[in-house]
Design a protein around this motif. Structure first.
Motif: not given
Length: 458
Positions: A411-421, A438-456
């Motif tokens: 999550v780069e700086w623009p993603g963090w700014l999206s969380i703030e917004a 207060a939760d991981w899913e909400g933070l990552l969704r706000a940051a615009g992170v693809d919530m698909a299963p992550q490759l190990p």
């Protein structure tokens, strides 16, 4: 170019990044500040109490550093057992500085410590500070009486939050679920208890005085406790902060029980009591058994064999922090730190090329936020001194692209700014100011992170 990764975006990490780029010895330095969380600022975001807005404003100072063109932020990047091994991270950077703090609280080591209702103050702070690891945390706020073990600033913080009314916290960024739980709190007495006296306590005077300014809580001190303190009668040989602390508690003791009139809650400061056992009832804590201590004449304490019980259905221990090992780095278990020399990580007594530490994992959990600045400068000086040898090693062009290839989702700086917004929008929807997610899913969704299963990670 010298490329450096700083692991940890709290004050020690940000001050290290600042010290690296604001110098003239090495003309071209690029720093990526990595963090396990998608949000920066470390304990300034997740450790400073929500009603301490002046201290929280330090985020603006840290923000100015992270917005420097020579510094990048990449959250949601974990280093260690479940993430990247330090050896792999060193393939992407000439140097890696670990500023991972002291993440574990100390235990009291007494019988009954694991009864329901007995918790770490660290976990309580994480909960009301919206740390995503604490999402869904439950505390015994149906208790009538709470005991906070410890007399440092963390103990003062949790005591104050327990004694505040929810209306006083509504203007802050405390998460909405925590605000609701605190609004329903039935805690009416908070006992803050230390094994030493007020002249040895670790709280600072400003934080201590705040307890006396709460609009609906009274503060009480036992004069008999103060009489045991060698500095109480003559404080002239004490440091200034300890003298001021004594003046504050002396005033409360002199005021007596009825000085503030009837209040909804009471705070009772107790000294020279050492926790001996948590007493339970049906698997839950019901009281704390303390042994009376007295000064031993040599700067220490001794037990007297006299005991006192304080009723409590909620116990929060605030007896200090401890560093935890980071897999792949050496660790001194006795000190809770990484062995180092002027910030250079030592492996088998010898400096490990390209590996450094700063902050609490370097020196232990001591000092205040500002203490991190000279600590960071010392480590940065070591990195810069080693730069000619370090920068000769070729590196991949874009380390964050390699991290993505390895299965990380920075999550780069623009993603963090999206969380703030998103947090500002959440606050508006609740009729409040900005409210933390207060939760991981909400933070990552706000940051615009693809919530698909992550490759190990390979």
């Amino acid at each position: 170019m010298l490329r450096v990764a700083v692991v940890g975006s709290g004050p020690s990490g940000v001050y290290t990044a600042q010290a690296l780029v604001q110098q003239s010895l090495v003309p071209d330095v690029r720093v990526d500040v990595l963090d396990r969380l998608p949000c920066p600022y470390g304990l300034v975001r997740y450790g400073v109490a929500p009603d301490h807005e002046k201290i929280k404003s330090l985020q603006n100072t840290l923000r100015a550093v992270l917005e420097d063109d020579r510094i990048g932020f990449a959250g949601n990047v974990e280093v260690g057992a479940t993430g990247l091994a330090p050896e792999r991270l060193l393939r992407l950077y000439h140097a890696v500085v670990y500023c991972v703090g002291a993440a574990k609280d100390r235990r009291m080591g007494i019988p009954g410590e694991d009864l329901r209702g007995s918790c770490s103050a660290t976990d309580f702070v994480s909960w009301y500070s919206a740390h995503p690891d604490a999402a869904g945390g439950a505390f015994a706020l149906g208790a009538r009486s709470a005991v906070v073990v410890g007399v440092g600033n963390v103990a003062v913080d949790v005591t104050r939050i327990l004694a505040r009314g929810a209306a006083e916290l509504r203007p802050t960024d405390v998460p909405h679920d925590a605000l609701g739980a605190l609004a329903g709190s039935r805690v009416r007495e908070v006992h803050m208890v230390g094994r030493r006296g007020p002249s040895q306590a670790k709280f600072t005077t400003k934080e201590l005085r705040e307890l006396g300014s709460l609009p609906d809580a009274s503060v009480h001190v036992e004069p008999a406790d103060l009489a045991l303190d060698p500095g109480y009668a003559d404080a002239s040989g004490l440091p200034a902060v300890n003298r001021r602390n004594l003046d504050v508690v002396r005033g409360w003791a002199a005021a007596g029980e009825d000085a503030t009139g009837v209040r909804a809650r009471s705070i009772r400061l107790r000294f020279f009591l050492r926790p001996a056992e948590l007493l339970g009832e049906d698997g839950r804590v019901a009281a704390v058994r303390f042994e009376r201590t007295v000064p031993d004449g040599s700067g220490g304490l001794r037990g007297t064999g006299t005991y006192e019980e304080i009723e409590a259905q909620l116990v929060l221990r605030a007896v200090g922090y401890r560093g935890v090992p980071l897999e792949g780095l050496p660790f001194d278990a006795a000190r809770g730190t990484v062995p180092h020399r002027a910030g250079r990580v030592l492996r088998d007594g010898r400096p490990s090329a390209g590996e450094y530490v700063a902050g609490w994992i370097k020196r232990g959990p001591t000092g205040v936020i500002g203490t991190n600045r000279p600590c960071a400068k010392e480590t940065a000086a070591s990195v810069l001194e080693d730069a000619p040898a370090l920068s000769a090693r070729p590196l991949p062009d874009e380390p964050l692209d390699v991290l993505r290839d390895w299965g990380q989702r920075p999550v780069e700086w623009p993603g963090w700014l999206s969380i703030e917004a998103a947090e500002c929008a959440l606050g508006r929807s609740l009729g409040r100011r900005s409210v933390k997610i207060a939760d991981w899913e909400g933070l990552l969704r706000a940051a615009g992170v693809d919530m698909a299963p992550q490759l190990p990670a390979a």
